[in-house]
Design an enzyme around this catalytic site. Sequence first.
Site, short mmCIF file in Angstrom:
data_model
loop_
_atom_site.label_atom_id
_atom_site.label_comp_id
_atom_site.label_asym_id
_atom_site.label_seq_id
_atom_site.Cartn_x
_atom_site.Cartn_y
_atom_site.Cartn_z
N THR A 158 -15.59 9.44 12.63
CA THR A 158 -15.89 8.11 13.17
C THR A 158 -16.79 8.31 14.38
OG1 THR A 158 -13.78 7.19 12.44
CG2 THR A 158 -14.95 6.01 14.18
N LYS A 187 -11.35 5.42 21.87
CA LYS A 187 -12.66 5.91 21.43
C LYS A 187 -13.33 4.88 20.52
CE LYS A 187 -14.60 8.95 17.95
NZ LYS A 187 -14.28 9.91 16.87
N LEU A 214 -15.22 15.45 12.31
CA LEU A 214 -15.45 15.95 13.67
C LEU A 214 -15.18 14.87 14.71
CD1 LEU A 214 -18.70 17.89 12.75
CD2 LEU A 214 -16.46 18.90 13.24
N PRO A 215 -15.03 15.27 15.99
CA PRO A 215 -14.60 14.31 17.01
C PRO A 215 -15.61 13.24 17.40
CG PRO A 215 -14.08 16.57 17.67
CD PRO A 215 -14.98 16.65 16.48
N LYS A 256 -15.88 0.67 9.80
CA LYS A 256 -14.78 1.34 10.51
C LYS A 256 -14.66 0.83 11.94
CE LYS A 256 -11.57 4.28 11.63
NZ LYS A 256 -11.72 5.74 11.59
#
Length: 293
Positions: free
Chosen positions: A93, A243, A65-66, A168
């Site tokens: 992430t 992001k 998901l975003p 990450k």
Amino acid sequence: MAAIGFIGLGNMGFPMACRLKEAGHEVRCFDVSEGSMLRAHEAGLKRQPSIAAAVAGADIVITMLPSGRHVLDVLVVPELPLAPGALVIDCSTIDIDSCAAFHAALGAKGFVTLDAPVSGGVGGAAAGTLTFMVGGTEAAYARAGEVLRAMGKNIVHAGAAGAGQAAKICNNMLAGISMLAVSEALHLAKRLGLDPKKFFDIASTSSGQCWALTSYAPEPGLVPTAPANRGYEGGFASELMLKDLRLAEQAAIGSRSPALLGAAAASVYAMHCAAGKGRLDFSSIIQMLGAPA
């Protein structure tokens, strides 16, 4: 073979779900996008009318998901009909706080959780060669092994809950900084009259050698497989790099860790995206430097 509920069929989620189907798993999927659901149907995935239907009775639930808000809205806020002791793997992430809330909330309900963000881009997702950075218990990690190996080549247990997200964020901060540094060096080399290929041959075998140069060079004609050779299409979008750089900034502030170059890279990528280049691969950041004289 497992019954898997898969939520989120975007550029990464769709090929990941397809890899699971190809490995013989039953994949029940859902996405809010009608286009994504049609594509899933055409690929033979079992599309479902709702999130609840996709996860009902599933042995394993995977989300891609975003943002952290989406993860919490999907997995934490509603009372989902998950099977007792179901394994929930979030491959999104997201920010460190949302990741912690995900583990805490589902763990309190008796579910087993892993955060497992990925690296490798859309190409890696399609080829099943992703790197998974996994956070959670040893038992949960062992339980997820077969499913993760169906989607990735390098599966690394980074540590306890949240360690995957931490890895990450740090990795992508390094990638963003490196790409900007490589872009500046290539731009300066051209301004000084150097042939880009000759400079590449020198730097790639000298102390300037790094992945952003030798595997993903932002200058066309240096690395045949790099997005620079196809108009910076595909790969990892600049808006996604922004992001992740902002997530790294947030984590740095929260942990009182200096991240000066990370903040600088975030500022440059923010300008790049504001100029309408957010959908281009993150190596297109070289365009922010202007054309060499």
